[in-house]
Scaffold this motif. Sequence first.
Motif, PDB file in Angstrom:
ATOM      1  N   GLY A 130       0.837  -1.196   0.000  1.00 36.71           N
ATOM      2  CA  GLY A 130       0.000   0.000   0.000  1.00 36.71           C
ATOM      3  C   GLY A 130       0.867   1.239   0.000  1.00 36.71           C
ATOM      4  O   GLY A 130       2.052   1.195   0.341  1.00 36.71           O
ATOM      5  N   ARG A 131       0.273   2.346  -0.369  1.00 33.89           N
ATOM      6  CA  ARG A 131       1.001   3.605  -0.385  1.00 33.89           C
ATOM      7  C   ARG A 131       1.330   4.048   1.038  1.00 33.89           C
ATOM      8  O   ARG A 131       0.781   3.516   1.999  1.00 33.89           O
ATOM      9  N   ASN A 132       2.191   5.052   1.149  1.00 35.05           N
ATOM     10  CA  ASN A 132       2.483   5.638   2.449  1.00 35.05           C
ATOM     11  C   ASN A 132       1.190   6.132   3.096  1.00 35.05           C
ATOM     12  O   ASN A 132       0.358   6.769   2.440  1.00 35.05           O
ATOM     13  N   GLY A 133       1.033   5.829   4.379  1.00 32.06           N
ATOM     14  CA  GLY A 133      -0.157   6.261   5.092  1.00 32.06           C
ATOM     15  C   GLY A 133      -1.366   5.353   4.937  1.00 32.06           C
ATOM     16  O   GLY A 133      -2.445   5.669   5.448  1.00 32.06           O
ATOM     17  N   ALA A 134      -1.174   4.210   4.266  1.00 28.47           N
ATOM     18  CA  ALA A 134      -2.311   3.306   4.044  1.00 28.47           C
ATOM     19  C   ALA A 134      -2.700   2.525   5.290  1.00 28.47           C
ATOM     20  O   ALA A 134      -3.796   1.968   5.359  1.00 28.47           O
ATOM     21  N   GLY A 135      -1.801   2.446   6.276  1.00 18.63           N
ATOM     22  CA  GLY A 135      -2.099   1.719   7.508  1.00 18.63           C
ATOM     23  C   GLY A 135      -1.292   0.456   7.708  1.00 18.63           C
ATOM     24  O   GLY A 135      -1.582  -0.331   8.605  1.00 18.63           O
ATOM     25  N   LYS A 136      -0.231   0.279   6.929  1.00 16.04           N
ATOM     26  CA  LYS A 136       0.542  -0.957   6.993  1.00 16.04           C
ATOM     27  C   LYS A 136       1.252  -1.118   8.335  1.00 16.04           C
ATOM     28  O   LYS A 136       1.169  -2.166   8.977  1.00 16.04           O
ATOM     29  N   THR A 137       1.989  -0.082   8.741  1.00 24.07           N
ATOM     30  CA  THR A 137       2.718  -0.152  10.009  1.00 24.07           C
ATOM     31  C   THR A 137       1.751  -0.270  11.183  1.00 24.07           C
ATOM     32  O   THR A 137       2.003  -1.025  12.139  1.00 24.07           O
ATOM     33  N   THR A 138       0.630   0.440  11.121  1.00 20.88           N
ATOM     34  CA  THR A 138      -0.374   0.337  12.190  1.00 20.88           C
ATOM     35  C   THR A 138      -0.913  -1.079  12.283  1.00 20.88           C
ATOM     36  O   THR A 138      -1.172  -1.585  13.391  1.00 20.88           O
ATOM     37  N   THR A 139      -1.065  -1.749  11.139  1.00 18.42           N
ATOM     38  CA  THR A 139      -1.520  -3.141  11.163  1.00 18.42           C
ATOM     39  C   THR A 139      -0.526  -4.016  11.923  1.00 18.42           C
ATOM     40  O   THR A 139      -0.919  -4.801  12.795  1.00 18.42           O
ATOM     41  N   LEU A 140       0.765  -3.878  11.618  1.00 16.94           N
ATOM     42  CA  LEU A 140       1.769  -4.672  12.333  1.00 16.94           C
ATOM     43  C   LEU A 140       1.748  -4.356  13.824  1.00 16.94           C
ATOM     44  O   LEU A 140       1.836  -5.260  14.662  1.00 16.94           O
ATOM     45  N   ASP A 193      -5.592   0.290   1.392  1.00 21.80           N
ATOM     46  CA  ASP A 193      -5.785   1.646   0.908  1.00 21.80           C
ATOM     47  C   ASP A 193      -6.650   2.384   1.915  1.00 21.80           C
ATOM     48  O   ASP A 193      -7.778   1.959   2.194  1.00 21.80           O
ATOM     49  N   ASP A 194      -6.095   3.439   2.507  1.00 23.24           N
ATOM     50  CA  ASP A 194      -6.809   4.234   3.503  1.00 23.24           C
ATOM     51  C   ASP A 194      -7.360   3.357   4.630  1.00 23.24           C
ATOM     52  O   ASP A 194      -8.503   3.522   5.077  1.00 23.24           O
ATOM     53  N   GLY A 195      -6.514   2.399   5.088  1.00 19.24           N
ATOM     54  CA  GLY A 195      -6.888   1.578   6.228  1.00 19.24           C
ATOM     55  C   GLY A 195      -7.864   0.463   5.935  1.00 19.24           C
ATOM     56  O   GLY A 195      -8.387  -0.165   6.862  1.00 19.24           O
ATOM     57  N   ARG A 196      -8.104   0.175   4.651  1.00 18.16           N
ATOM     58  CA  ARG A 196      -9.030  -0.882   4.266  1.00 18.16           C
ATOM     59  C   ARG A 196      -8.347  -1.863   3.321  1.00 18.16           C
ATOM     60  O   ARG A 196      -7.558  -1.450   2.462  1.00 18.16           O
ATOM     61  N   VAL A 197      -8.647  -3.139   3.455  1.00 15.67           N
ATOM     62  CA  VAL A 197      -8.106  -4.143   2.532  1.00 15.67           C
ATOM     63  C   VAL A 197      -8.874  -4.051   1.223  1.00 15.67           C
ATOM     64  O   VAL A 197     -10.102  -4.196   1.198  1.00 15.67           O
ATOM     65  N   VAL A 198      -8.150  -3.808   0.120  1.00 12.86           N
ATOM     66  CA  VAL A 198      -8.798  -3.661  -1.179  1.00 12.86           C
ATOM     67  C   VAL A 198      -8.443  -4.795  -2.134  1.00 12.86           C
ATOM     68  O   VAL A 198      -9.046  -4.920  -3.199  1.00 12.86           O
ATOM     69  N   PHE A 199      -7.451  -5.609  -1.757  1.00 20.02           N
ATOM     70  CA  PHE A 199      -7.100  -6.769  -2.586  1.00 20.02           C
ATOM     71  C   PHE A 199      -6.426  -7.810  -1.718  1.00 20.02           C
ATOM     72  O   PHE A 199      -5.554  -7.488  -0.907  1.00 20.02           O
ATOM     73  N   PHE A 232      -1.185 -10.526  -8.609  1.00 19.02           N
ATOM     74  CA  PHE A 232      -1.007  -9.093  -8.424  1.00 19.02           C
ATOM     75  C   PHE A 232       0.163  -8.582  -9.261  1.00 19.02           C
ATOM     76  O   PHE A 232       0.086  -7.533  -9.893  1.00 19.02           O
ATOM     77  N   ALA A 233       1.268  -9.339  -9.276  1.00 20.21           N
ATOM     78  CA  ALA A 233       2.463  -8.914  -9.997  1.00 20.21           C
ATOM     79  C   ALA A 233       2.219  -8.808 -11.496  1.00 20.21           C
ATOM     80  O   ALA A 233       2.886  -8.021 -12.189  1.00 20.21           O
ATOM     81  N   SER A 234       1.279  -9.587 -12.021  1.00 16.90           N
ATOM     82  CA  SER A 234       1.012  -9.581 -13.460  1.00 16.90           C
ATOM     83  C   SER A 234       0.229  -8.350 -13.904  1.00 16.90           C
ATOM     84  O   SER A 234       0.133  -8.079 -15.095  1.00 16.90           O
ATOM     85  N   ASP A 235      -0.338  -7.612 -12.952  1.00 16.89           N
ATOM     86  CA  ASP A 235      -1.091  -6.401 -13.265  1.00 16.89           C
ATOM     87  C   ASP A 235      -0.128  -5.208 -13.176  1.00 16.89           C
ATOM     88  O   ASP A 235       0.024  -4.589 -12.132  1.00 16.89           O
ATOM     89  N   GLU A 236       0.517  -4.911 -14.297  1.00 16.43           N
ATOM     90  CA  GLU A 236       1.579  -3.912 -14.299  1.00 16.43           C
ATOM     91  C   GLU A 236       1.082  -2.538 -13.844  1.00 16.43           C
ATOM     92  O   GLU A 236       1.765  -1.839 -13.089  1.00 16.43           O
ATOM     93  N   ALA A 237      -0.090  -2.148 -14.280  1.00 14.66           N
ATOM     94  CA  ALA A 237      -0.609  -0.828 -13.910  1.00 14.66           C
ATOM     95  C   ALA A 237      -0.831  -0.735 -12.405  1.00 14.66           C
ATOM     96  O   ALA A 237      -0.508   0.276 -11.769  1.00 14.66           O
ATOM     97  N   ARG A 238      -1.338  -1.809 -11.826  1.00 13.77           N
ATOM     98  CA  ARG A 238      -1.603  -1.805 -10.388  1.00 13.77           C
ATOM     99  C   ARG A 238      -0.294  -1.788  -9.593  1.00 13.77           C
ATOM    100  O   ARG A 238      -0.169  -1.072  -8.595  1.00 13.77           O
ATOM    101  N   VAL A 239       0.688  -2.557 -10.056  1.00 21.53           N
ATOM    102  CA  VAL A 239       1.985  -2.567  -9.380  1.00 21.53           C
ATOM    103  C   VAL A 239       2.614  -1.182  -9.423  1.00 21.53           C
ATOM    104  O   VAL A 239       3.085  -0.659  -8.416  1.00 21.53           O
ATOM    105  N   ARG A 240       2.600  -0.549 -10.590  1.00 21.74           N
ATOM    106  CA  ARG A 240       3.211   0.770 -10.715  1.00 21.74           C
ATOM    107  C   ARG A 240       2.471   1.812  -9.886  1.00 21.74           C
ATOM    108  O   ARG A 240       3.082   2.741  -9.359  1.00 21.74           O
ATOM    109  N   SER A 241       1.167   1.667  -9.758  1.00 29.46           N
ATOM    110  CA  SER A 241       0.407   2.640  -8.977  1.00 29.46           C
ATOM    111  C   SER A 241       0.805   2.599  -7.508  1.00 29.46           C
ATOM    112  O   SER A 241       0.714   3.604  -6.798  1.00 29.46           O
ATOM    113  N   LEU A 242       1.247   1.444  -7.032  1.00 33.72           N
ATOM    114  CA  LEU A 242       1.674   1.318  -5.641  1.00 33.72           C
ATOM    115  C   LEU A 242       3.159   1.562  -5.468  1.00 33.72           C
ATOM    116  O   LEU A 242       3.608   2.108  -4.461  1.00 33.72           O
TER     117      LEU A 242
END
Length: 247
Positions: free
Chosen positions: A36-46, A205-211, A218-228
Amino acid sequence: MNALEADGLHTWYGKSHILHAVSLTVQEGEIVALLGRNGAGKTTTLRSLMGLTRARDGTVRIFDKTTTAWPPFRIAAAGVGYVPEGRRVFQGLTVEENLLVPLERPGPWTIETIYKLFPRLKERRANKGRQLSGGEQEMLAIARALMLNPKLLLLDEPSQGLAPLIVEEVFGVIAGTRSAGMSVLLVEQNVRAAVEIADTACVLDDGRVVFTGPASEFASDEARVRSLAGASVEDWDRPDRELENPG
Protein backbone atom coordinates in the motif's frame (compact mmCIF):
# COMPACT_ATOMS: atom_id res chain seq x y z
CA MET A 1 -3.26 -24.35 11.27
CA ASN A 2 -2.88 -20.70 10.32
CA ALA A 3 0.07 -18.85 11.78
CA LEU A 4 -1.91 -15.62 12.00
CA GLU A 5 -5.52 -14.55 11.59
CA ALA A 6 -6.73 -10.98 11.96
CA ASP A 7 -10.45 -10.37 11.68
CA GLY A 8 -12.14 -6.98 11.50
CA LEU A 9 -9.44 -4.85 13.14
CA HIS A 10 -10.36 -1.25 13.91
CA THR A 11 -7.46 0.78 15.28
CA TRP A 12 -7.41 4.43 16.29
CA TYR A 13 -4.70 6.95 17.12
CA GLY A 14 -6.51 9.38 19.38
CA LYS A 15 -9.49 10.60 17.34
CA SER A 16 -8.06 9.32 14.05
CA HIS A 17 -9.59 6.08 12.79
CA ILE A 18 -6.67 4.37 11.02
CA LEU A 19 -7.69 0.74 10.37
CA HIS A 20 -11.18 -0.05 9.12
CA ALA A 21 -12.17 -3.73 9.53
CA VAL A 22 -8.78 -5.06 8.40
CA SER A 23 -8.73 -8.83 7.99
CA LEU A 24 -5.84 -10.99 6.79
CA THR A 25 -4.44 -14.49 7.17
CA VAL A 26 -0.92 -15.90 7.09
CA GLN A 27 -0.75 -19.66 6.69
CA GLU A 28 2.07 -21.71 8.16
CA GLY A 29 5.14 -21.57 5.91
CA GLU A 30 3.70 -18.71 3.83
CA ILE A 31 5.04 -15.26 2.99
CA VAL A 32 2.35 -12.57 2.80
CA ALA A 33 3.27 -9.14 1.45
CA LEU A 34 1.23 -6.31 2.95
CA LEU A 35 1.34 -3.51 0.40
CA GLY A 36 0.00 0.00 0.00
CA ARG A 37 1.00 3.61 -0.39
CA ASN A 38 2.48 5.64 2.45
CA GLY A 39 -0.16 6.26 5.09
CA ALA A 40 -2.31 3.31 4.04
CA GLY A 41 -2.10 1.72 7.51
CA LYS A 42 0.54 -0.96 6.99
CA THR A 43 2.72 -0.15 10.01
CA THR A 44 -0.37 0.34 12.19
CA THR A 45 -1.52 -3.14 11.16
CA LEU A 46 1.77 -4.67 12.33
CA ARG A 47 1.64 -2.69 15.57
CA SER A 48 -1.91 -3.89 16.22
CA LEU A 49 -0.90 -7.50 15.58
CA MET A 50 2.04 -7.14 18.01
CA GLY A 51 -0.08 -5.47 20.71
CA LEU A 52 1.89 -2.23 20.48
CA THR A 53 -1.16 -0.24 19.35
CA ARG A 54 -4.14 -2.24 20.50
CA ALA A 55 -7.14 -2.51 18.18
CA ARG A 56 -10.38 -1.18 19.64
CA ASP A 57 -12.38 -3.83 17.83
CA GLY A 58 -11.65 -7.08 16.04
CA THR A 59 -9.75 -10.27 16.83
CA VAL A 60 -6.17 -11.44 16.42
CA ARG A 61 -5.32 -15.13 16.62
CA ILE A 62 -1.74 -16.44 16.48
CA PHE A 63 -1.26 -20.19 16.20
CA ASP A 64 -4.87 -20.74 17.32
CA LYS A 65 -4.53 -18.56 20.43
CA THR A 66 -6.52 -15.35 20.74
CA THR A 67 -3.89 -12.69 21.38
CA THR A 68 -5.94 -9.53 20.84
CA ALA A 69 -5.48 -8.26 24.40
CA TRP A 70 -2.00 -9.69 25.02
CA PRO A 71 0.94 -7.37 25.75
CA PRO A 72 3.80 -7.38 23.21
CA PHE A 73 6.20 -9.42 25.37
CA ARG A 74 3.67 -12.24 25.63
CA ILE A 75 3.07 -12.22 21.87
CA ALA A 76 6.83 -12.38 21.30
CA ALA A 77 7.09 -15.28 23.75
CA ALA A 78 4.42 -17.12 21.73
CA GLY A 79 6.87 -17.29 18.81
CA VAL A 80 6.53 -13.96 16.99
CA GLY A 81 9.59 -12.02 15.85
CA TYR A 82 9.18 -8.35 14.99
CA VAL A 83 11.59 -6.22 12.97
CA PRO A 84 10.32 -2.62 13.18
CA GLU A 85 10.86 0.11 10.65
CA GLY A 86 14.16 1.89 11.25
CA ARG A 87 16.09 -1.24 12.38
CA ARG A 88 16.78 0.00 15.93
CA VAL A 89 19.98 -1.89 16.50
CA PHE A 90 22.00 -0.94 19.56
CA GLN A 91 24.53 1.50 18.14
CA GLY A 92 27.03 1.14 21.01
CA LEU A 93 27.05 -2.67 21.03
CA THR A 94 28.98 -4.93 18.70
CA VAL A 95 27.22 -7.14 16.17
CA GLU A 96 27.66 -10.15 18.42
CA GLU A 97 26.47 -8.27 21.51
CA ASN A 98 23.35 -7.20 19.59
CA LEU A 99 22.68 -10.83 18.72
CA LEU A 100 22.97 -11.87 22.36
CA VAL A 101 20.41 -9.32 23.58
CA PRO A 102 17.27 -11.48 22.95
CA LEU A 103 16.41 -14.15 25.50
CA GLU A 104 17.58 -17.51 24.21
CA ARG A 105 14.81 -19.79 22.95
CA PRO A 106 15.30 -23.36 21.77
CA GLY A 107 15.40 -23.83 18.03
CA PRO A 108 17.65 -23.93 14.98
CA TRP A 109 18.84 -20.31 15.09
CA THR A 110 22.08 -19.81 17.00
CA ILE A 111 25.03 -17.46 16.61
CA GLU A 112 26.67 -20.09 14.39
CA THR A 113 23.68 -20.56 12.08
CA ILE A 114 23.13 -16.79 11.92
CA TYR A 115 26.71 -16.30 10.75
CA LYS A 116 26.23 -18.94 8.06
CA LEU A 117 23.14 -17.09 6.82
CA PHE A 118 24.82 -13.67 7.10
CA PRO A 119 28.55 -14.09 6.37
CA ARG A 120 28.92 -10.32 6.35
CA LEU A 121 27.80 -10.12 9.97
CA LYS A 122 30.39 -12.71 10.89
CA GLU A 123 33.06 -10.59 9.20
CA ARG A 124 31.92 -7.54 11.19
CA ARG A 125 31.01 -9.28 14.44
CA ALA A 126 33.35 -7.05 16.49
CA ASN A 127 32.11 -3.81 14.89
CA LYS A 128 29.72 -1.50 16.72
CA GLY A 129 26.22 -1.05 15.37
CA ARG A 130 26.99 2.55 14.43
CA GLN A 131 29.85 1.35 12.22
CA LEU A 132 27.58 -0.76 10.00
CA SER A 133 26.05 0.30 6.70
CA GLY A 134 22.28 0.50 6.38
CA GLY A 135 22.16 -2.91 4.71
CA GLU A 136 24.27 -4.48 7.43
CA GLN A 137 22.07 -2.92 10.11
CA GLU A 138 18.97 -4.39 8.42
CA MET A 139 20.63 -7.82 8.31
CA LEU A 140 21.48 -7.46 12.00
CA ALA A 141 17.90 -6.47 12.86
CA ILE A 142 16.55 -9.55 11.07
CA ALA A 143 19.23 -11.78 12.60
CA ARG A 144 18.42 -10.52 16.09
CA ALA A 145 14.75 -11.40 15.57
CA LEU A 146 15.73 -14.86 14.32
CA MET A 147 17.70 -15.46 17.53
CA LEU A 148 14.32 -15.69 19.28
CA ASN A 149 13.62 -18.72 17.05
CA PRO A 150 10.20 -17.37 16.04
CA LYS A 151 7.61 -19.31 14.10
CA LEU A 152 6.16 -16.10 12.66
CA LEU A 153 8.22 -13.10 11.53
CA LEU A 154 6.76 -9.60 11.07
CA LEU A 155 8.95 -7.27 9.00
CA ASP A 156 8.33 -3.54 8.52
CA GLU A 157 9.99 -2.00 5.43
CA PRO A 158 13.22 -4.07 5.38
CA SER A 159 14.33 -2.49 2.09
CA GLN A 160 13.97 1.12 3.23
CA GLY A 161 16.97 3.20 2.23
CA LEU A 162 18.91 0.26 0.74
CA ALA A 163 20.56 0.04 -2.66
CA PRO A 164 18.96 -2.46 -5.07
CA LEU A 165 21.72 -5.10 -4.82
CA ILE A 166 21.46 -5.03 -1.02
CA VAL A 167 17.67 -5.32 -1.30
CA GLU A 168 18.09 -8.48 -3.35
CA GLU A 169 20.40 -9.92 -0.72
CA VAL A 170 18.07 -9.11 2.17
CA PHE A 171 15.02 -10.44 0.35
CA GLY A 172 16.88 -13.63 -0.51
CA VAL A 173 17.37 -14.17 3.21
CA ILE A 174 13.67 -13.53 3.89
CA ALA A 175 12.70 -16.05 1.22
CA GLY A 176 15.09 -18.54 2.79
CA THR A 177 13.27 -18.40 6.12
CA ARG A 178 10.22 -19.91 4.43
CA SER A 179 12.19 -23.02 3.49
CA ALA A 180 12.95 -23.35 7.20
CA GLY A 181 9.20 -23.50 7.88
CA MET A 182 8.78 -19.94 9.13
CA SER A 183 5.76 -17.79 8.29
CA VAL A 184 6.36 -14.18 7.28
CA LEU A 185 4.20 -11.06 7.12
CA LEU A 186 6.15 -8.48 5.15
CA VAL A 187 5.25 -4.78 4.99
CA GLU A 188 7.08 -3.28 2.05
CA GLN A 189 7.10 -0.22 -0.21
CA ASN A 190 9.28 -1.95 -2.81
CA VAL A 191 6.39 -3.78 -4.42
CA ARG A 192 8.48 -5.50 -7.09
CA ALA A 193 10.84 -7.05 -4.58
CA ALA A 194 8.02 -8.10 -2.27
CA VAL A 195 5.86 -9.86 -4.84
CA GLU A 196 8.85 -11.76 -6.19
CA ILE A 197 9.18 -13.71 -2.93
CA ALA A 198 5.62 -13.60 -1.55
CA ASP A 199 2.94 -16.25 -1.90
CA THR A 200 0.06 -13.86 -1.20
CA ALA A 201 -0.38 -10.12 -1.65
CA CYS A 202 -2.67 -8.07 0.57
CA VAL A 203 -3.19 -4.42 -0.38
CA LEU A 204 -4.32 -1.67 1.98
CA ASP A 205 -5.78 1.65 0.91
CA ASP A 206 -6.81 4.23 3.50
CA GLY A 207 -6.89 1.58 6.23
CA ARG A 208 -9.03 -0.88 4.27
CA VAL A 209 -8.11 -4.14 2.53
CA VAL A 210 -8.80 -3.66 -1.18
CA PHE A 211 -7.10 -6.77 -2.59
CA THR A 212 -6.10 -10.20 -1.31
CA GLY A 213 -4.88 -12.87 -3.67
CA PRO A 214 -1.89 -14.71 -5.14
CA ALA A 215 1.17 -12.49 -5.35
CA SER A 216 1.80 -13.73 -8.89
CA GLU A 217 -1.66 -12.51 -9.91
CA PHE A 218 -1.01 -9.09 -8.42
CA ALA A 219 2.46 -8.91 -10.00
CA SER A 220 1.01 -9.58 -13.46
CA ASP A 221 -1.09 -6.40 -13.26
CA GLU A 222 1.58 -3.91 -14.30
CA ALA A 223 -0.61 -0.83 -13.91
CA ARG A 224 -1.60 -1.81 -10.39
CA VAL A 225 1.98 -2.57 -9.38
CA ARG A 226 3.21 0.77 -10.71
CA SER A 227 0.41 2.64 -8.98
CA LEU A 228 1.67 1.32 -5.64
CA ALA A 229 5.39 1.13 -6.30
CA GLY A 230 6.10 4.68 -7.34
CA ALA A 231 9.80 5.45 -7.55
CA SER A 232 10.81 2.06 -6.18
CA VAL A 233 9.98 0.48 -9.54
CA GLU A 234 12.52 2.69 -11.31
CA ASP A 235 15.08 1.96 -8.57
CA TRP A 236 14.53 -1.79 -8.90
CA ASP A 237 14.79 -1.70 -12.71
CA ARG A 238 17.88 0.53 -12.86
CA PRO A 239 20.60 -1.10 -14.98
CA ASP A 240 23.34 0.71 -13.10
CA ARG A 241 22.76 -0.91 -9.72
CA GLU A 242 25.60 -0.26 -7.31
CA LEU A 243 26.47 -1.65 -3.94
CA GLU A 244 25.52 0.55 -1.04
CA ASN A 245 28.28 2.74 0.34
CA PRO A 246 29.37 0.91 3.52
CA GLY A 247 30.31 4.13 5.26
